[in-house]
Scaffold this motif. Structure first.
Motif, short mmCIF file in Angstrom:
data_model
loop_
_atom_site.label_atom_id
_atom_site.label_comp_id
_atom_site.label_asym_id
_atom_site.label_seq_id
_atom_site.Cartn_x
_atom_site.Cartn_y
_atom_site.Cartn_z
N ALA A 34 0.35 7.03 -8.33
CA ALA A 34 1.52 6.16 -8.40
C ALA A 34 1.18 4.88 -9.16
CB ALA A 34 1.99 5.80 -6.99
N GLU A 35 2.13 4.46 -9.98
CA GLU A 35 2.00 3.21 -10.73
C GLU A 35 3.25 2.38 -10.49
OE1 GLU A 35 1.37 3.69 -14.91
OE2 GLU A 35 1.91 1.60 -15.35
N GLY A 36 3.11 1.16 -10.10
CA GLY A 36 4.25 0.29 -9.88
C GLY A 36 5.00 0.05 -11.17
N ARG A 66 -1.66 3.28 -15.80
CA ARG A 66 -2.39 2.35 -14.92
C ARG A 66 -2.10 2.69 -13.46
NH1 ARG A 66 0.07 -1.09 -18.71
NH2 ARG A 66 -1.36 -1.94 -20.27
N PRO A 67 -2.65 3.79 -12.99
CA PRO A 67 -2.38 4.18 -11.61
C PRO A 67 -2.93 3.18 -10.62
CG PRO A 67 -4.13 5.53 -12.55
CD PRO A 67 -3.56 4.72 -13.68
N ALA A 68 -2.15 2.90 -9.60
CA ALA A 68 -2.58 1.98 -8.56
C ALA A 68 -3.01 2.71 -7.30
CB ALA A 68 -1.46 0.99 -8.24
N TYR A 69 -2.47 3.90 -7.11
CA TYR A 69 -2.75 4.67 -5.89
C TYR A 69 -2.98 6.13 -6.27
CZ TYR A 69 -0.65 0.53 -3.84
OH TYR A 69 -0.35 -0.76 -3.50
N TRP A 70 -3.86 6.76 -5.47
CA TRP A 70 -4.20 8.17 -5.66
C TRP A 70 -4.10 8.91 -4.35
CZ3 TRP A 70 -5.31 10.23 -10.39
CH2 TRP A 70 -5.65 9.35 -11.42
N GLY A 71 -3.74 10.18 -4.46
CA GLY A 71 -3.84 11.06 -3.32
C GLY A 71 -5.24 11.63 -3.21
N GLN A 72 -5.43 12.47 -2.20
CA GLN A 72 -6.76 13.02 -1.95
C GLN A 72 -7.02 14.31 -2.72
OE1 GLN A 72 -4.19 13.68 -0.07
NE2 GLN A 72 -4.37 15.88 0.25
N ALA A 107 6.54 4.78 -10.83
CA ALA A 107 6.41 5.95 -11.67
C ALA A 107 5.28 6.79 -11.09
CB ALA A 107 6.07 5.53 -13.10
N MET A 108 5.38 8.10 -11.29
CA MET A 108 4.42 9.01 -10.66
C MET A 108 3.81 9.94 -11.72
SD MET A 108 4.59 8.16 -7.48
CE MET A 108 3.67 9.53 -6.75
N ALA A 109 2.64 10.43 -11.39
CA ALA A 109 1.97 11.34 -12.32
C ALA A 109 1.11 12.33 -11.56
CB ALA A 109 1.11 10.55 -13.31
N TRP A 110 0.79 13.41 -12.24
CA TRP A 110 -0.18 14.39 -11.76
C TRP A 110 -1.36 14.41 -12.73
CZ3 TRP A 110 -0.12 16.96 -7.20
CH2 TRP A 110 1.10 17.03 -6.51
N GLN A 139 0.85 -1.20 0.00
CA GLN A 139 0.00 0.00 0.00
C GLN A 139 0.88 1.24 0.00
OE1 GLN A 139 -3.09 -0.41 -0.37
NE2 GLN A 139 -4.32 1.18 0.59
N VAL A 140 0.48 2.21 -0.80
CA VAL A 140 1.19 3.49 -0.87
C VAL A 140 0.20 4.58 -0.49
CG1 VAL A 140 2.33 5.13 -2.39
CG2 VAL A 140 2.77 2.68 -2.65
N GLN A 141 0.63 5.44 0.40
CA GLN A 141 -0.18 6.60 0.77
C GLN A 141 0.43 7.83 0.12
OE1 GLN A 141 1.02 4.48 3.49
NE2 GLN A 141 -0.79 3.29 2.98
N LEU A 142 -0.44 8.64 -0.46
CA LEU A 142 0.00 9.86 -1.16
C LEU A 142 -0.74 11.05 -0.58
CD1 LEU A 142 -0.23 8.45 -4.81
CD2 LEU A 142 1.83 8.66 -3.41
N VAL A 143 0.02 12.08 -0.25
CA VAL A 143 -0.57 13.28 0.34
C VAL A 143 -0.07 14.50 -0.42
CG1 VAL A 143 -0.85 14.69 2.39
CG2 VAL A 143 -0.72 12.19 2.60
N GLU A 144 -0.99 15.19 -1.09
CA GLU A 144 -0.65 16.39 -1.85
C GLU A 144 -0.72 17.62 -0.96
OE1 GLU A 144 -3.25 13.86 -4.75
OE2 GLU A 144 -3.23 14.39 -2.61
#
Length: 121
Positions: free
Chosen positions: A98-100, A107-113, A33-36, A1-6
Motif C-alpha cells: 500500500a502507498e498513501g 513508494r510502498p509504505a506497507y507490506w503484507g506477509q 493506491a495498492m500493488a502486487w 498504520q495499515v495491516q495487509l493480509v494476503e
C-alpha cells in the motif's frame, strides 16, 4: 498504520488460475493506491501490478500483462489479483503493498506477509 493480509495462494497446474486477495485494515482503504509484487527463490522482489484508489487505473509488468488482473473493492477493503494462464515461472511468494495517495508511484509504505503460489508444469 495499515495491516495487509494476503490469502489465496496455493499449488496449481500450468495453465490454471488462482485469485489472490489482500485484506487491509487500520486506515481508510480508499486513501491508498495498492500493488502486487512477487519474489521467486533467489531473485529480487519484482513489481507485478498496481491499481489506483478507485480502481479506474491499473498497470502491469510486461511479464503478467494480459494474464493477470488487479482489482479492488473499497467497500470490502480488499485488493485482488486474478491470475490466469499460469506458468511455472509465475511461481513465487506474492505480496501486496500500500502507498498513501491516489496513484501508485513506487513508494510502498506497507507490506503484507506474502502468500505462496506454486505452478507445476
Amino acid at each position: 498504520q495499515v495491516q495487509l493480509v494476503e490469502s489465496g495462494g496455493g499449488l496449481v497446474q500450468a495453465g490454471g488460475s488462482l485469485r489472490l486477495s489482500c485484506a487491509a485494515s487500520g486506515r481508510t482503504f480508499s486513501n491508498y493506491a495498492m500493488a502486487w509484487f512477487r519474489q521467486a527463490p533467489g531473485k529480487e522482489r519484482e513489481f507485478a501490478a498496481a491499481i489506483n484508489w478507485s480502481g479506474g487505473s491499473t498497470r502491469y509488468a510486461n511479464s503478467v500483462k494480459g494474464r493477470f488482473t488487479i482489482s479492488r473493492d473499497n467497500a470490502k477493503n480488499t485488493v485482488y489479483l486474478q491470475m490466469s494462464s499460469l506458468k511455472p515461472e509465475d511461481t513465487a511468494a506474492y505480496y501486496c503493498a500500500a502507498e498513501g495517495g491516489s496513484y501508485w508511484t513506487g513508494r510502498p509504505a506497507y507490506w503484507g506477509q506474502g502468500t505462496q503460489v506454486t505452478v507445476e508444469s
